[in-house]
Enzyme design. Sequence first.
Site, PDB file in Angstrom:
ATOM      1  N   ARG A 104       0.782  -1.269  -0.013  1.00  0.00           N
ATOM      2  CA  ARG A 104      -0.100  -0.034  -0.027  1.00  0.00           C
ATOM      3  C   ARG A 104       0.716   1.089  -0.056  1.00  0.00           C
ATOM      4  O   ARG A 104       0.411   2.183   0.591  1.00  0.00           O
ATOM      5  CB  ARG A 104      -1.055  -0.105   1.152  1.00  0.00           C
ATOM      6  CG  ARG A 104      -0.107  -0.073   2.551  1.00  0.00           C
ATOM      7  CD  ARG A 104      -0.945   0.161   3.722  1.00  0.00           C
ATOM      8  NE  ARG A 104      -0.372  -0.261   4.927  1.00  0.00           N
ATOM      9  CZ  ARG A 104      -0.629   0.383   5.941  1.00  0.00           C
ATOM     10  NH1 ARG A 104      -1.559   1.191   6.076  1.00  0.00           N
ATOM     11  NH2 ARG A 104       0.021   0.094   7.203  1.00  0.00           N
ATOM     12  N   ASP A 138      -6.131  -3.714   1.003  1.00  0.00           N
ATOM     13  CA  ASP A 138      -6.914  -2.730   0.264  1.00  0.00           C
ATOM     14  C   ASP A 138      -6.308  -1.712  -0.203  1.00  0.00           C
ATOM     15  O   ASP A 138      -6.129  -0.556  -0.946  1.00  0.00           O
ATOM     16  CB  ASP A 138      -8.108  -2.086   1.003  1.00  0.00           C
ATOM     17  CG  ASP A 138      -7.613  -1.537   2.324  1.00  0.00           C
ATOM     18  OD1 ASP A 138      -6.401  -1.428   2.577  1.00  0.00           O
ATOM     19  OD2 ASP A 138      -8.484  -1.001   2.959  1.00  0.00           O
ATOM     20  N   ARG A 190      15.231  -2.573   3.104  1.00  0.00           N
ATOM     21  CA  ARG A 190      15.004  -3.331   4.300  1.00  0.00           C
ATOM     22  C   ARG A 190      16.041  -4.839   4.354  1.00  0.00           C
ATOM     23  O   ARG A 190      16.496  -5.101   3.252  1.00  0.00           O
ATOM     24  CB  ARG A 190      13.635  -3.839   4.560  1.00  0.00           C
ATOM     25  CG  ARG A 190      12.578  -2.737   4.509  1.00  0.00           C
ATOM     26  CD  ARG A 190      11.291  -2.842   3.563  1.00  0.00           C
ATOM     27  NE  ARG A 190      10.729  -1.874   3.343  1.00  0.00           N
ATOM     28  CZ  ARG A 190       9.710  -1.393   4.154  1.00  0.00           C
ATOM     29  NH1 ARG A 190       9.387  -2.022   5.509  1.00  0.00           N
ATOM     30  NH2 ARG A 190       8.891  -0.126   3.901  1.00  0.00           N
ATOM     31  N   ASP A 243      11.301  -7.439   7.620  1.00  0.00           N
ATOM     32  CA  ASP A 243      10.852  -6.288   6.779  1.00  0.00           C
ATOM     33  C   ASP A 243      10.708  -4.911   7.317  1.00  0.00           C
ATOM     34  O   ASP A 243      10.487  -4.029   6.583  1.00  0.00           O
ATOM     35  CB  ASP A 243       9.643  -6.880   6.192  1.00  0.00           C
ATOM     36  CG  ASP A 243       8.705  -7.233   6.887  1.00  0.00           C
ATOM     37  OD1 ASP A 243       8.882  -8.116   7.913  1.00  0.00           O
ATOM     38  OD2 ASP A 243       7.546  -6.746   6.943  1.00  0.00           O
ATOM     39  N   ASN A 244      10.674  -4.695   8.427  1.00  0.00           N
ATOM     40  CA  ASN A 244      10.555  -3.403   9.093  1.00  0.00           C
ATOM     41  C   ASN A 244      11.940  -3.006   9.705  1.00  0.00           C
ATOM     42  O   ASN A 244      11.791  -2.160  10.542  1.00  0.00           O
ATOM     43  CB  ASN A 244       9.396  -3.574  10.439  1.00  0.00           C
ATOM     44  CG  ASN A 244       8.175  -3.905   9.808  1.00  0.00           C
ATOM     45  OD1 ASN A 244       7.738  -3.650   8.451  1.00  0.00           O
ATOM     46  ND2 ASN A 244       7.557  -4.408  10.479  1.00  0.00           N
ATOM     47  N   ASP A 265       8.323   2.258   9.972  1.00  0.00           N
ATOM     48  CA  ASP A 265       7.107   1.132   9.960  1.00  0.00           C
ATOM     49  C   ASP A 265       6.540   1.288  11.450  1.00  0.00           C
ATOM     50  O   ASP A 265       6.662   0.274  12.212  1.00  0.00           O
ATOM     51  CB  ASP A 265       7.303  -0.164   9.685  1.00  0.00           C
ATOM     52  CG  ASP A 265       7.431  -0.336   7.963  1.00  0.00           C
ATOM     53  OD1 ASP A 265       7.154   0.701   7.349  1.00  0.00           O
ATOM     54  OD2 ASP A 265       7.393  -1.484   7.449  1.00  0.00           O
ATOM     55  N   ARG A 297       5.885   9.554   3.308  1.00  0.00           N
ATOM     56  CA  ARG A 297       6.828   9.418   4.332  1.00  0.00           C
ATOM     57  C   ARG A 297       8.175   9.529   3.589  1.00  0.00           C
ATOM     58  O   ARG A 297       8.503   9.490   2.286  1.00  0.00           O
ATOM     59  CB  ARG A 297       6.857   8.037   4.408  1.00  0.00           C
ATOM     60  CG  ARG A 297       8.057   7.016   5.155  1.00  0.00           C
ATOM     61  CD  ARG A 297       7.612   5.900   6.124  1.00  0.00           C
ATOM     62  NE  ARG A 297       7.496   4.793   5.083  1.00  0.00           N
ATOM     63  CZ  ARG A 297       7.433   3.412   5.229  1.00  0.00           C
ATOM     64  NH1 ARG A 297       7.169   3.162   6.503  1.00  0.00           N
ATOM     65  NH2 ARG A 297       7.156   2.659   4.434  1.00  0.00           N
TER      66      ARG A 297
END
Length: 499
Positions: free
Chosen positions: A97, A129, A187, A256-257, A266, A180
Amino acid sequence: MRPPLSEIDSLPWEATYAALPDRFYARLGPTPVARPQWVRLNRPLARQLGLEPQSLAGEAGLAVFAGNRVPAGADPVAQAYAGHQFGHFVPQLGDGRALLLGELIDVDGVRRDIQLKGAGPTPFSRGGDGRAPIGPVVREYLASEAMAALGIPTTRTLAAVATGETVWRHSPEPGGVLTRVASSHVRVGTFEYFARRGDQAAVRRLADYVLVRHYPHCTWAPQPYQALLEAVATATAELIAGWMHVGFIHGVMNTDNLSVAGETIDYGPFGFLDAFDPGTVYSSIDHFGRYAFDQQPAIGEWNLARLAEALLPLLDDDPDSAVDRAREALSRYRPHFEAVHRAGLRAKIGLAEARPGDDDLVHDLLRRMAAEGADWTLTFRRLGELDGTDARGDDGFRQGFRDPQAADAWLSAWRARLMAERRSDAERRAAMRAVNPAFVLRNHLAQWAVDAATERLDFAPMERLLGVLADPWSDQPEHADLARPPEMGQAVVRTFCGT
Ligand code: AMP
Ligand code: MG
């Protein structure tokens, strides 16, 4: 003079990431939203990026930050990555997203990613979404700016907008898009994505990219990739020490963060400590306390080991030697973390010099704080107000402990230790004020701002908090209510990804 509409179309976009091979990302634009509405533009940050806030503030900027218009020269991509989530490998995550609009060089010459978060589905959405509710947008804006003001490396927030659309989570919520700003969005999981596919050419390409972008000095090392791993380990150690000093709990330290640039990234179910409990967990999905406050240093090391695994083929042609090199690089993490962490804790109790017994003194305080429910932020802030020899003003500090007497023996030992310091009491107090913030984004405060935004699109609490948190080191007596720990019933004990 160009009219405003074209000013935003003449930004000096660069696209070094989007120039990497196609398999590093998916190229697509944002999905427009119904009725975008400004929440906030971060004007100082815009200036830091070399942009004139006025050129971003109006309708043209709103359209860009809502994802309704791609500014000329931007080349949006969703980045591919994988990651270990709660210890389990997920081979494909990626920006589900988020869209990287491109890069801008800031006024200090640093390359910054500009990314829209909540800008619609991408090929990495996995059924999601692609959107963000306004609550998490407000939380991330507050947290990232608070962390920046605390001097902790972090992504920043350039803009927040409301979409005029509803997103469905536990209930219907207003949607938002956050812009951001990051040193990069590479990452540990980006390396894992290619390593797990056996795509060594891509791992090398990514490593070279990160070397040039974040650790150019490492390119001169005898083994640049080993130097890269060591540099990431060192940056991560410093980052996590910073978190521990201000009582920050990231909440989801999945690989991944974890940014390879050593930046906090994140903001999901994060939190700041109120009463000190080393095992504090806020994330509603962290059932086993994997990412508890006191686990963060070890998890950082675990995540770095995953990076090391991905880099192994680059470290040496001989697999055994490669493992030796990885071990060697990773062995820097612990001692570096310990040194920075210890020095920070010493500074928090007002010691400028290191002497035998200091660690015991610090840990004795931490034990008493944990046993007596003392507030992390206030305890250190108040300690910095105490007289170095006279105990008559101790009461405010003592009252922070359930049993105030628990503080007394420690205070005596502390004062005895202060005698050995060379600097004056006034200097000591000033130094303590500069490392022990009066204000952090306490969870109940974040919740207050999130609720107002979610229920009424009311951003006044957010504005007030941003103003106060921009200067966490001054007392700001008119905002004393925001320095206090939560009262009974106000405390937030769980935070949700709420994404
Ligand atoms: P996070 O927990 O925010 O680090 O996200 C983990 C993964 O889920 C990332 O790949 C995100 O892009 C993806 N993700 C999170 N929320 C959504 C969403 N609403 N729609 C699509 N993907 C999402
Ligand atoms: Mg993430």
